[in-house]
Design a protein around this motif. Structure first.
Motif, PDB file in Angstrom:
ATOM      1  N   UNK A   1       0.830  -1.200   0.000  1.00  0.00           N
ATOM      2  CA  UNK A   1       0.000   0.000   0.000  1.00  0.00           C
ATOM      3  C   UNK A   1       0.860   1.242   0.000  1.00  0.00           C
ATOM      4  N   UNK A   2       0.254   2.367  -0.350  1.00  0.00           N
ATOM      5  CA  UNK A   2       1.039   3.593  -0.419  1.00  0.00           C
ATOM      6  C   UNK A   2       0.204   4.830  -0.629  1.00  0.00           C
ATOM      7  N   UNK A   3       0.751   5.749  -1.416  1.00  0.00           N
ATOM      8  CA  UNK A   3       0.141   7.054  -1.600  1.00  0.00           C
ATOM      9  C   UNK A   3      -0.959   7.085  -2.656  1.00  0.00           C
ATOM     10  N   UNK A   4      -1.214   5.976  -3.336  1.00  0.00           N
ATOM     11  CA  UNK A   4      -2.288   5.956  -4.328  1.00  0.00           C
ATOM     12  C   UNK A   4      -3.613   5.478  -3.747  1.00  0.00           C
ATOM     13  N   UNK A   5      -3.702   5.446  -2.403  1.00  0.00           N
ATOM     14  CA  UNK A   5      -4.967   5.167  -1.705  1.00  0.00           C
ATOM     15  C   UNK A   5      -5.560   3.803  -2.051  1.00  0.00           C
TER      16      UNK A   5
ATOM     17  N   UNK B   1       1.644   5.490  -7.340  1.00  0.00           N
ATOM     18  CA  UNK B   1       2.435   6.403  -6.517  1.00  0.00           C
ATOM     19  C   UNK B   1       3.338   5.576  -5.602  1.00  0.00           C
ATOM     20  N   UNK B   2       4.061   6.249  -4.732  1.00  0.00           N
ATOM     21  CA  UNK B   2       5.034   5.583  -3.858  1.00  0.00           C
ATOM     22  C   UNK B   2       4.382   4.475  -3.034  1.00  0.00           C
ATOM     23  N   UNK B   3       5.084   3.333  -2.919  1.00  0.00           N
ATOM     24  CA  UNK B   3       4.665   2.250  -2.037  1.00  0.00           C
ATOM     25  C   UNK B   3       5.387   2.455  -0.708  1.00  0.00           C
ATOM     26  N   UNK B   4       4.612   2.588   0.353  1.00  0.00           N
ATOM     27  CA  UNK B   4       5.199   2.911   1.655  1.00  0.00           C
ATOM     28  C   UNK B   4       5.092   1.771   2.664  1.00  0.00           C
ATOM     29  N   UNK B   5       4.347   0.704   2.316  1.00  0.00           N
ATOM     30  CA  UNK B   5       4.111  -0.352   3.299  1.00  0.00           C
ATOM     31  C   UNK B   5       3.983  -1.715   2.637  1.00  0.00           C
ATOM     32  N   UNK B   6       4.519  -2.728   3.315  1.00  0.00           N
ATOM     33  CA  UNK B   6       4.411  -4.122   2.890  1.00  0.00           C
ATOM     34  C   UNK B   6       3.867  -4.955   4.043  1.00  0.00           C
ATOM     35  N   UNK B   7       2.949  -5.855   3.717  1.00  0.00           N
ATOM     36  CA  UNK B   7       2.534  -6.887   4.668  1.00  0.00           C
ATOM     37  C   UNK B   7       2.818  -8.228   4.017  1.00  0.00           C
ATOM     38  N   UNK B   8       3.590  -9.065   4.691  1.00  0.00           N
ATOM     39  CA  UNK B   8       3.962 -10.352   4.106  1.00  0.00           C
ATOM     40  C   UNK B   8       4.002 -11.445   5.178  1.00  0.00           C
TER      41      UNK B   8
END
Length: 329
Positions: free
Chosen positions: A30-34, A318-325
């Motif tokens: 997830x990131x800045x592209x909502x 847009x920028x990816x700011x978070x990963x869940x894995x």
């Protein structure tokens, strides 16, 4: 024939990932592209996009039972059903103010912890239908990061003033540690053995402390282990590998660096050609691979011992700011 054999030997772990299915792997970005995208790790296919319309995504975490992905955003925490095709969250924690920066879960999934710009760390009881905030820990600066000790009784909180708070959830005792005054702590993490605490800050410095368990009601003690000039710009994330042998740090300098937890020497630098910010990272359960999230809208899969990425995950705008894995059974 020899070339084929060597290829297969060198790629056994990635072949294992290829043959895992969605019931085994949860991989979201997830990131800045909502929006939040769910991916097939083995081929880079995005099979679902969930909406996050009210704000950017600041943090993503998989719940311990792997049934949900939780997102932290502006004034809310949202829960998404991993096995649903619905684009909307199944539950929203509301009544929060400002940005929520970080979330984590207890090992049994009964509690969620959150922190944000309102200078409060919260403990949420997830056992009932109401899923209410149970306790609040007030600090004097916006909270950027947190992690739960493997003992499940100590919460580490890092804030914008450069303070690391060690909150004993059993006794409510707390202590403060300030490695660098007024230099914001961006990320904190404890290895799975509970032996080390790592923290990175806005100067690109990584601090590591040895942890010793308190006896009885005595709190955990922190002893300085090393200080690394890890990056030339803001450090954004630090993560120990599941087997506690490696430490990864990411930065605005466009790199993810891999350090040996034996002596904290640098073992590899994962660098993009564009040099964009690397916001987040996540290890595979065997500690052989790592995913990174970047400002160039791309997530990448790397082998921890090789310089070039194996796969790209493209689709964000847009920028990816978070990963869940999570790939644990």
């Amino acid at each position: 024939f020899m070339t084929v054999c060597l290829f297969l030997i060198n790629n056994l772990h990635i072949l294992d990932i290829i043959y895992m299915d969605r019931d085994t792997i949860v991989f979201a970005t997830g990131g800045y592209d909502h929006c939040i995208k769910f991916w097939q790790a083995h081929d880079g296919l995005c099979y679902r996009t969930a909406q996050h319309p009210d704000s950017q995504v600041n943090c993503l975490e998989v719940t311990p039972d792997k049934r949900h992905v939780a997102s932290a955003g502006y004034q809310a925490i949202k829960m998404y059903d991993v096995n649903s095709s619905e684009p909307s969250p199944v539950y929203t924690f509301e009544g929060l103010s400002k940005n929520i920066s970080c979330i984590c879960f207890s090992e049994n999934g009964q509690c969620m912890y959150s922190g944000g710009e309102d200078c409060m760390a919260r403990v949420w009881d997830l056992r009932g239908r109401q899923q209410q905030c149970q306790r609040v820990f007030q600090v004097n600066a916006p909270i950027n990061c947190m992690c739960l000790h493997p003992n499940q009784a100590t919460l580490i909180v890092g804030d914008d003033s450069g303070t690391i708070h060690v909150w004993d959830l059993t006794t409510d005792h707390n202590e403060q540690l300030v490695p660098d005054i007024d230099i914001a702590i961006r990320s904190v993490h404890i290895d799975s053995d509970g032996a080390y605490l790592a923290a990175v800050n806005n100067k690109g410095t990584c601090y590591v402390w040895s942890l010793s368990s308190g006896i009885g009601t005595n709190p955990i003690t922190l002893t300085p282990r090393t200080k690394l000039n890890a990056h030339t710009r803001y450090a954004l994330k630090c993560r120990f590998s599941p087997d506690s042998t490696l430490l990864a740090t990411t930065s605005a300098d466009g790199t993810c660096k891999i350090w040996s937890a034996a002596d904290f020497s640098l073992t590899n630098t994962l660098e993009q050609k564009m040099g964009k910010w690397v916001w987040d990272c996540a290890f595979s359960c065997d500690s052989q691979y790592i995913f990174t999230a970047s400002s160039d809208h791309v997530a990448r899969l790397w082998h921890v011992n090789r310089p070039n990425h194996i796969r790209e995950y493209q689709g964000h705008t847009k920028a990816i700011t978070a990963i869940a894995y999570s790939d644990l059974a």
